[in-house]
Design a protein around this motif. Structure first.
Motif, PDB file in Angstrom:
ATOM      1  N   VAL A 109      72.551  20.338  -7.544  1.00 56.75           N
ATOM      2  CA  VAL A 109      73.642  19.755  -8.346  1.00 56.75           C
ATOM      3  C   VAL A 109      73.179  18.404  -8.899  1.00 56.75           C
ATOM      4  O   VAL A 109      72.936  17.467  -8.134  1.00 56.75           O
ATOM      5  CB  VAL A 109      74.922  19.576  -7.493  1.00 56.75           C
ATOM      6  N   ARG A 110      73.060  18.297 -10.191  1.00 53.86           N
ATOM      7  CA  ARG A 110      72.460  17.107 -10.805  1.00 53.86           C
ATOM      8  C   ARG A 110      73.264  15.830 -10.580  1.00 53.86           C
ATOM      9  O   ARG A 110      72.701  14.772 -10.337  1.00 53.86           O
ATOM     10  CB  ARG A 110      72.303  17.329 -12.318  1.00 53.86           C
ATOM     11  N   HIS A 111      74.592  15.931 -10.714  1.00 51.13           N
ATOM     12  CA  HIS A 111      75.406  14.716 -10.676  1.00 51.13           C
ATOM     13  C   HIS A 111      75.647  14.215  -9.251  1.00 51.13           C
ATOM     14  O   HIS A 111      76.188  13.121  -9.070  1.00 51.13           O
ATOM     15  CB  HIS A 111      76.757  14.948 -11.360  1.00 51.13           C
ATOM     16  N   VAL A 112      75.229  14.998  -8.247  1.00 53.29           N
ATOM     17  CA  VAL A 112      75.476  14.621  -6.851  1.00 53.29           C
ATOM     18  C   VAL A 112      74.296  13.833  -6.304  1.00 53.29           C
ATOM     19  O   VAL A 112      73.150  14.094  -6.656  1.00 53.29           O
ATOM     20  CB  VAL A 112      75.724  15.875  -5.987  1.00 53.29           C
ATOM     21  N   GLY A 113      74.597  12.888  -5.424  1.00 55.50           N
ATOM     22  CA  GLY A 113      73.520  12.170  -4.740  1.00 55.50           C
ATOM     23  C   GLY A 113      73.569  10.675  -4.974  1.00 55.50           C
ATOM     24  O   GLY A 113      73.969  10.227  -6.045  1.00 55.50           O
ATOM     25  N   ASN A 114      73.190   9.935  -3.949  1.00 53.00           N
ATOM     26  CA  ASN A 114      73.004   8.496  -4.083  1.00 53.00           C
ATOM     27  C   ASN A 114      71.924   8.076  -3.089  1.00 53.00           C
ATOM     28  O   ASN A 114      71.425   8.896  -2.310  1.00 53.00           O
ATOM     29  CB  ASN A 114      74.313   7.721  -3.876  1.00 53.00           C
ATOM     30  N   GLU A 115      71.575   6.809  -3.129  1.00 51.17           N
ATOM     31  CA  GLU A 115      70.461   6.330  -2.298  1.00 51.17           C
ATOM     32  C   GLU A 115      70.724   6.529  -0.800  1.00 51.17           C
ATOM     33  O   GLU A 115      69.837   6.953  -0.054  1.00 51.17           O
ATOM     34  CB  GLU A 115      70.222   4.863  -2.616  1.00 51.17           C
ATOM     35  N   ASN A 116      71.957   6.277  -0.355  1.00 47.98           N
ATOM     36  CA  ASN A 116      72.282   6.425   1.068  1.00 47.98           C
ATOM     37  C   ASN A 116      72.133   7.861   1.537  1.00 47.98           C
ATOM     38  O   ASN A 116      71.598   8.125   2.621  1.00 47.98           O
ATOM     39  CB  ASN A 116      73.710   5.936   1.342  1.00 47.98           C
ATOM     40  N   LEU A 117      72.624   8.803   0.730  1.00 50.20           N
ATOM     41  CA  LEU A 117      72.519  10.224   1.083  1.00 50.20           C
ATOM     42  C   LEU A 117      71.062  10.650   1.179  1.00 50.20           C
ATOM     43  O   LEU A 117      70.650  11.268   2.172  1.00 50.20           O
ATOM     44  CB  LEU A 117      73.256  11.067   0.036  1.00 50.20           C
ATOM     45  N   TYR A 118      70.280  10.306   0.165  1.00 45.62           N
ATOM     46  CA  TYR A 118      68.867  10.714   0.174  1.00 45.62           C
ATOM     47  C   TYR A 118      68.065  10.010   1.268  1.00 45.62           C
ATOM     48  O   TYR A 118      67.146  10.596   1.844  1.00 45.62           O
ATOM     49  CB  TYR A 118      68.242  10.461  -1.199  1.00 45.62           C
ATOM     50  N   ASN A 119      68.408   8.779   1.571  1.00 42.54           N
ATOM     51  CA  ASN A 119      67.721   8.090   2.669  1.00 42.54           C
ATOM     52  C   ASN A 119      67.993   8.755   4.005  1.00 42.54           C
ATOM     53  O   ASN A 119      67.113   8.830   4.867  1.00 42.54           O
ATOM     54  CB  ASN A 119      68.133   6.617   2.715  1.00 42.54           C
ATOM     55  N   SER A 120      69.218   9.236   4.200  1.00 43.42           N
ATOM     56  CA  SER A 120      69.542   9.963   5.433  1.00 43.42           C
ATOM     57  C   SER A 120      68.747  11.258   5.510  1.00 43.42           C
ATOM     58  O   SER A 120      68.224  11.622   6.567  1.00 43.42           O
ATOM     59  CB  SER A 120      71.043  10.275   5.492  1.00 43.42           C
ATOM     60  N   ILE A 121      68.652  11.954   4.382  1.00 45.57           N
ATOM     61  CA  ILE A 121      67.859  13.188   4.342  1.00 45.57           C
ATOM     62  C   ILE A 121      66.406  12.892   4.690  1.00 45.57           C
ATOM     63  O   ILE A 121      65.782  13.589   5.506  1.00 45.57           O
ATOM     64  CB  ILE A 121      67.959  13.842   2.944  1.00 45.57           C
ATOM     65  N   LEU A 122      65.866  11.835   4.085  1.00 41.95           N
ATOM     66  CA  LEU A 122      64.486  11.420   4.383  1.00 41.95           C
ATOM     67  C   LEU A 122      64.298  11.117   5.859  1.00 41.95           C
ATOM     68  O   LEU A 122      63.327  11.547   6.481  1.00 41.95           O
ATOM     69  CB  LEU A 122      64.127  10.173   3.577  1.00 41.95           C
ATOM     70  N   PHE A 123      65.235  10.351   6.410  1.00 42.38           N
ATOM     71  CA  PHE A 123      65.132   9.939   7.803  1.00 42.38           C
ATOM     72  C   PHE A 123      65.063  11.147   8.736  1.00 42.38           C
ATOM     73  O   PHE A 123      64.199  11.210   9.621  1.00 42.38           O
ATOM     74  CB  PHE A 123      66.323   9.056   8.174  1.00 42.38           C
ATOM     75  N   TYR A 124      65.945  12.107   8.550  1.00 40.73           N
ATOM     76  CA  TYR A 124      65.988  13.247   9.470  1.00 40.73           C
ATOM     77  C   TYR A 124      64.804  14.189   9.272  1.00 40.73           C
ATOM     78  O   TYR A 124      64.302  14.764  10.236  1.00 40.73           O
ATOM     79  CB  TYR A 124      67.312  14.000   9.322  1.00 40.73           C
ATOM     80  N   PHE A 125      64.325  14.318   8.038  1.00 41.20           N
ATOM     81  CA  PHE A 125      63.133  15.143   7.823  1.00 41.20           C
ATOM     82  C   PHE A 125      61.900  14.496   8.462  1.00 41.20           C
ATOM     83  O   PHE A 125      61.063  15.189   9.048  1.00 41.20           O
ATOM     84  CB  PHE A 125      62.889  15.371   6.330  1.00 41.20           C
ATOM     85  N   THR A 126      61.787  13.178   8.357  1.00 39.97           N
ATOM     86  CA  THR A 126      60.638  12.514   8.983  1.00 39.97           C
ATOM     87  C   THR A 126      60.746  12.580  10.503  1.00 39.97           C
ATOM     88  O   THR A 126      59.742  12.744  11.191  1.00 39.97           O
ATOM     89  CB  THR A 126      60.530  11.043   8.538  1.00 39.97           C
ATOM     90  N   ARG A 127      61.969  12.465  11.025  1.00 42.27           N
ATOM     91  CA  ARG A 127      62.151  12.566  12.473  1.00 42.27           C
ATOM     92  C   ARG A 127      61.788  13.953  12.974  1.00 42.27           C
ATOM     93  O   ARG A 127      61.303  14.117  14.098  1.00 42.27           O
ATOM     94  CB  ARG A 127      63.596  12.228  12.853  1.00 42.27           C
ATOM     95  N   ALA A 128      62.009  14.956  12.133  1.00 41.84           N
ATOM     96  CA  ALA A 128      61.666  16.343  12.499  1.00 41.84           C
ATOM     97  C   ALA A 128      60.188  16.640  12.296  1.00 41.84           C
ATOM     98  O   ALA A 128      59.725  17.743  12.614  1.00 41.84           O
ATOM     99  CB  ALA A 128      62.508  17.316  11.681  1.00 41.84           C
ATOM    100  N   GLY A 129      59.437  15.671  11.758  1.00 36.18           N
ATOM    101  CA  GLY A 129      58.010  15.892  11.506  1.00 36.18           C
ATOM    102  C   GLY A 129      57.743  16.664  10.227  1.00 36.18           C
ATOM    103  O   GLY A 129      56.625  17.122   9.986  1.00 36.18           O
ATOM    104  N   LYS A 130      58.762  16.799   9.374  1.00 34.20           N
ATOM    105  CA  LYS A 130      58.617  17.550   8.112  1.00 34.20           C
ATOM    106  C   LYS A 130      58.248  16.563   6.993  1.00 34.20           C
ATOM    107  O   LYS A 130      59.052  16.293   6.089  1.00 34.20           O
ATOM    108  CB  LYS A 130      59.912  18.298   7.795  1.00 34.20           C
ATOM    109  N   LEU A 131      57.037  16.059   7.078  1.00 35.39           N
ATOM    110  CA  LEU A 131      56.617  15.008   6.149  1.00 35.39           C
ATOM    111  C   LEU A 131      56.487  15.511   4.718  1.00 35.39           C
ATOM    112  O   LEU A 131      56.811  14.786   3.773  1.00 35.39           O
ATOM    113  CB  LEU A 131      55.285  14.408   6.606  1.00 35.39           C
ATOM    114  N   ILE A 132      55.994  16.732   4.563  1.00 40.26           N
ATOM    115  CA  ILE A 132      55.829  17.276   3.201  1.00 40.26           C
ATOM    116  C   ILE A 132      57.190  17.404   2.523  1.00 40.26           C
ATOM    117  O   ILE A 132      57.360  17.038   1.357  1.00 40.26           O
ATOM    118  CB  ILE A 132      55.116  18.639   3.248  1.00 40.26           C
ATOM    119  N   ARG A 133      58.166  17.905   3.283  1.00 37.34           N
ATOM    120  CA  ARG A 133      59.526  18.029   2.743  1.00 37.34           C
ATOM    121  C   ARG A 133      60.082  16.643   2.399  1.00 37.34           C
ATOM    122  O   ARG A 133      60.720  16.451   1.368  1.00 37.34           O
ATOM    123  CB  ARG A 133      60.408  18.717   3.789  1.00 37.34           C
ATOM    124  N   ALA A 134      59.821  15.678   3.260  1.00 40.79           N
ATOM    125  CA  ALA A 134      60.295  14.307   3.023  1.00 40.79           C
ATOM    126  C   ALA A 134      59.671  13.725   1.756  1.00 40.79           C
ATOM    127  O   ALA A 134      60.368  13.079   0.958  1.00 40.79           O
ATOM    128  CB  ALA A 134      59.973  13.437   4.232  1.00 40.79           C
TER     129      ALA A 134
END
Length: 350
Positions: A109-134
């Motif tokens: 969805v193009r219009h959805v998203g902000n820095e806080n949301l994406y930072n949370s996504i980044l944080f949990y992917f890195t915590r899971a060891g999914k660096l490529i996804r991050a």
């Protein structure tokens, strides 16, 4: 007579995954909780009201099904708040597969998203060891036409911390450090001013990859180029790196500078200093540093004590080594087991 043989080989990743699935069966949805949560929502609920309901719900699986149920309701569309709380709930519960499903919806969805949301996504992917996804999420942020999604200093903090946590030796640290260096340049080129945390990440990365001179270069640039004053972490990283290379003169200079600024070295720095002084034959300085360490409430480790006792004996200071050992015991800085081990070291050196 038959003997049962056991394999001594390390189990493969696929075998470990199968064992993990067997030991951790798939969770079952609590239907009563799910229906109760739905019944508490108003007839035409808003994304904010859904986010509140998910926040109050403790069962992450119920949260996931509630989110998907809401997606199917007529005239309802998720917004940043409902996406964000769902990501946080599932990420905290380490339900990364389910979280990934929601992330894919966010990306679609193009219009959805902000820095806080994406930072949370980044944080949990890195915590899971999914660096490529991050990294792919980061690239999406960097190229997004929605300016609210663009990376900020916090985004880079998350990536720096994740990358520096991956190296378990100097070679792998060097590999990831190249990525950190590239990200840092990109951050500066995009007009984001580095803060002390970002600069400390560079210092730490260079130390871990054994490029201590590069770490010192960043240290000297901090106040002049980036208008950031070094903090205690900066000095601790550098002192440890210098001691690892036996550069006790430089380490001592930084220690003195650190004290003038009112900082107290951490246990790792003090232990590194004592070891480096002892191995360099500076026994008196090592002992002085050890007692200063104790006075400042830092914990002396067994390796440090052993090195100091061993090197004192090598220098012919057996009497001093004995007195030091007794003082450590009297002040209860070593337990009985550690004391016996150190006593054995002393006897072997005689």
């Amino acid at each position: 007579m038959y003997y049962m043989s056991y394999s001594t080989k390390v189990p493969t990743r696929s075998l470990r995954r199968r064992i993990s699935k067997r030991n951790n069966p798939k969770p079952v949805l609590n239907e009563s909780k799910f229906q109760e949560t739905i019944s508490n929502l108003p007839p035409r609920f808003t994304p904010e009201e859904l986010a509140d309901a998910i926040t109050l719900q403790e069962d992450p699986l119920v949260c996931f099904h509630l989110f998907n149920w809401a997606s199917q309701q007529p005239r309802f569309k998720h917004e940043n708040c409902s996406y964000h709380i769902a990501v946080r709930k599932l990420g905290s519960a380490k339900m990364y597969k389910e979280m990934d499903d929601i992330v894919n919806q966010v990306l679609s969805v193009r219009h959805v998203g902000n820095e806080n949301l994406y930072n949370s996504i980044l944080f949990y992917f890195t915590r899971a060891g999914k660096l490529i996804r991050a990294v792919n999420i980061f690239r999406h942020m960097a190229t997004s036409k929605n300016l609210e999604c663009r990376p900020t200093i916090r985004t880079y903090h998350i990536l720096f911390k994740a990358l520096l946590g991956r190296g378990n030796n100097s070679y792998t640290s060097h590999m990831y450090m190249e990525t950190v260096r590239s990200l840092f340049r990109q951050m500066v080129d995009n007009g984001i001013e580095p803060d002390v945390f970002a600069l400390n990440c560079l210092v730490k990365g260079f130390v871990l990859s054994l490029h201590v001179n590069d770490a010192l270069r960043i240290f000297h640039q901090m106040s002049v180029v980036y208008s950031c004053e070094p903090n205690s972490f900066t000095y601790d990283y550098l002192i440890h790196g210098l001691c690892a290379q036996g550069r006790t003169i430089n380490a001592r200079e930084l220690l003195d500078e650190m004290k003038v600024k009112g900082f107290v070295p951490n246990a790792k720095s003090y232990n590194s200093l004592v070891n480096a002084f002892a191995l360099g034959g500076e026994i008196d300085d090592a002992v002085k540093c050890l007692w200063e360490m104790v006075e400042n409430g830092r914990v002396v480790d067994l390796i440090t004590c052993r090195t100091l006792v061993d090197e004192s004996c090598r220098k012919g200071k057996v009497g001093e080594a004995k007195r030091l050992l007794e003082m450590l015991r009297e002040k209860k800085l070593v337990d009985r087991d550690s004391y016996d081990k150190l006593l054995n070291v002393l006897h072997k050196d005689l």
